[in-house]
Design a protein around this motif. Structure first.
Motif, PDB file in Angstrom:
ATOM      1  N   LEU A 161      -7.739   1.716   4.342  1.00  0.00           N
ATOM      2  CA  LEU A 161      -7.447   2.362   3.042  1.00  0.00           C
ATOM      3  C   LEU A 161      -8.213   3.609   3.250  1.00  0.00           C
ATOM      4  O   LEU A 161      -9.327   3.810   3.521  1.00  0.00           O
ATOM      5  CB  LEU A 161      -7.659   1.522   2.025  1.00  0.00           C
ATOM      6  N   LYS A 162      -7.669   4.436   2.413  1.00  0.00           N
ATOM      7  CA  LYS A 162      -8.355   5.846   2.264  1.00  0.00           C
ATOM      8  C   LYS A 162      -8.078   6.369   0.724  1.00  0.00           C
ATOM      9  O   LYS A 162      -7.426   5.779   0.108  1.00  0.00           O
ATOM     10  CB  LYS A 162      -7.601   7.085   3.254  1.00  0.00           C
ATOM     11  N   VAL A 203       0.759  -1.086   0.123  1.00  0.00           N
ATOM     12  CA  VAL A 203      -0.122  -0.156  -0.172  1.00  0.00           C
ATOM     13  C   VAL A 203       0.797   1.112   0.058  1.00  0.00           C
ATOM     14  O   VAL A 203       1.741   1.404   0.983  1.00  0.00           O
ATOM     15  CB  VAL A 203      -0.874   0.033   1.002  1.00  0.00           C
ATOM     16  N   ASN A 204       1.026   2.136  -0.903  1.00  0.00           N
ATOM     17  CA  ASN A 204       1.750   3.134  -1.167  1.00  0.00           C
ATOM     18  C   ASN A 204       3.234   2.854  -1.247  1.00  0.00           C
ATOM     19  O   ASN A 204       3.832   3.364  -0.569  1.00  0.00           O
ATOM     20  CB  ASN A 204       1.148   4.350  -0.147  1.00  0.00           C
ATOM     21  N   ARG A 222      -5.887   2.089  -7.471  1.00  0.00           N
ATOM     22  CA  ARG A 222      -6.041   3.410  -6.622  1.00  0.00           C
ATOM     23  C   ARG A 222      -7.460   3.403  -6.060  1.00  0.00           C
ATOM     24  O   ARG A 222      -8.643   3.201  -6.653  1.00  0.00           O
ATOM     25  CB  ARG A 222      -5.845   4.663  -7.846  1.00  0.00           C
ATOM     26  N   ASP A 276      -4.762   6.137  -2.081  1.00  0.00           N
ATOM     27  CA  ASP A 276      -3.932   5.045  -1.526  1.00  0.00           C
ATOM     28  C   ASP A 276      -3.858   4.291  -2.863  1.00  0.00           C
ATOM     29  O   ASP A 276      -4.667   4.141  -3.837  1.00  0.00           O
ATOM     30  CB  ASP A 276      -4.495   4.160  -0.440  1.00  0.00           C
ATOM     31  N   GLU A 277      -2.696   3.678  -3.135  1.00  0.00           N
ATOM     32  CA  GLU A 277      -2.458   2.659  -4.383  1.00  0.00           C
ATOM     33  C   GLU A 277      -2.175   1.399  -3.426  1.00  0.00           C
ATOM     34  O   GLU A 277      -1.245   1.500  -2.804  1.00  0.00           O
ATOM     35  CB  GLU A 277      -1.325   3.266  -5.054  1.00  0.00           C
ATOM     36  N   VAL A 278      -3.088   0.558  -4.128  1.00  0.00           N
ATOM     37  CA  VAL A 278      -2.665  -0.696  -3.560  1.00  0.00           C
ATOM     38  C   VAL A 278      -2.268  -1.914  -4.773  1.00  0.00           C
ATOM     39  O   VAL A 278      -2.730  -1.894  -5.936  1.00  0.00           O
ATOM     40  CB  VAL A 278      -4.217  -1.305  -3.178  1.00  0.00           C
TER      41      VAL A 278
END
Length: 229
Positions: free
Chosen positions: A208-209, A154-155, A227, A212-214
Motif C-alpha cells: 500500500l502507498k 485496493v483502489n 484511505r 490508496d483506498e482499501v
C-alpha cells in the motif's frame, strides 16, 4: 419505524468497540492463505495480538508510518466477546460471542517478518492498524458465520476473495483455545485470520502507498473503507 434518527451522511461512524481490554489475533488460519506462502497447516491456532490503540473507525484513514515501506492489507472476520469466561468448552463457546464485525489487520511486513526478532507485535500494532466496523452484527442475526464470503479490494481491484468456510479453526474452537490461557472479557475482539491474496506473497509483492483506498467486506456484516495517508 425504518426512519433514521440521524442522516447517515451527517454522521461519522466510530469503531463499534473502541477500547477493548484485548485485541487477539490468529495467524495462518485459512487453508488458501497457507497455500499461497507454501507453509503447512497449523496443528494449533497461532495467536498474537494488537494493542487496542491500533483500532480506528470503519471509514477513517490508515496512517502510513514513515518506519515501513511494506504496508499490507488483511481482511478479517472479527468476533466480539459478550460474556466473560475462562476454560470455555468449545460446545458452549458461541454463547460467549456477542456478534461479529469486519476488520482489517493492517501489517508492516518488514517489521513483522524481518525486524524486531521476527516477533509480530510491532509490525501489527502501529496506530490505525485495526480499522473496525461498520457495526456489530449480533450472533443470532448471522445465518452461518462459517459460510460468508470475505473480500478485500485496493483502489477498486479485487485482491482477496474467499469464504469463511475455508477457516482452519472456526470461531468456537478459537474462543475455547484462547480461553485456556486468558480470561475473555466482554468487549474483547478476536480477529480470526485472513484468506489468500495479501500483498506480500504476490509476485512481485504489492504494498500500500499513500492515496490508496482499501475496502474490506464480509457478507451479512457490511463494508469498511479506509484511505491510506
Amino acid at each position: 419505524s425504518g426512519q433514521h434518527r440521524v442522516l447517515r451522511a451527517t454522521a461519522q461512524l466510530l469503531a463499534p468497540v473502541g477500547d477493548p481490554e484485548k485485541v487477539i489475533c490468529v495467524g495462518l488460519n485459512y487453508h488458501d492463505h497457507c497455500q499461497e506462502q507454501g507453509v503447512k497447516v497449523p496443528k494449533e491456532p497461532l495467536i498474537f495480538s494488537k494493542f487496542p490503540s491500533s483500532i480506528t473507525g470503519p471509514f477513517d484513514d490508515i496512517v502510513h508510518p514513515q518506519d515501513t515501506s511494506e504496508l499490507d492489507w488483511e481482511v478479517e472476520l472479527a468476533a466480539v466477546i459478550g460474556k466473560r469466561g475462562r476454560h470455555i468448552e468449545e460446545a458452549a463457546a458461541l454463547e460467549h460471542v456477542l456478534g461479529f464485525t469486519v476488520a482489517n489487520d493492517v501489517s508492516a511486513r518488514d517489521w513483522q517478518m524481518r525486524r524486531n526478532g521476527r516477533q509480530w507485535l510491532l509490525g501489527k500494532t502501529f496506530d490505525t492498524f485495526c480499522p473496525l466496523g461498520p457495526a456489530i452484527v449480533t450472533r443470532e442475526a448471522v445465518a452461518d458465520v462459517h459460510n460468508l464470503w470475505i473480500r478485500c479490494s485496493v483502489n477498486g481491484h479485487r485482491m482477496q476473495d474467499s469464504n469463511t468456510r475455508h477457516l482452519i479453526f472456526g470461531v468456537p474452537a478459537l474462543v475455547a483455545w484462547v480461553s485456556r490461557f486468558v480470561t475473555l472479557a466482554p468487549g474483547d475482539i478476536l480477529l480470526t485470520g485472513t484468506p489468500a491474496g495479501v500483498g506480500v506473497f504476490r509476485k512481485p509483492p504489492v504494498f500500500l502507498k499513500r492515496g490508496d483506498e482499501v475496502q474490506c467486506e464480509i457478507e451479512e456484516l457490511g463494508t469498511i473503507c479506509n484511505r491510506v495517508v
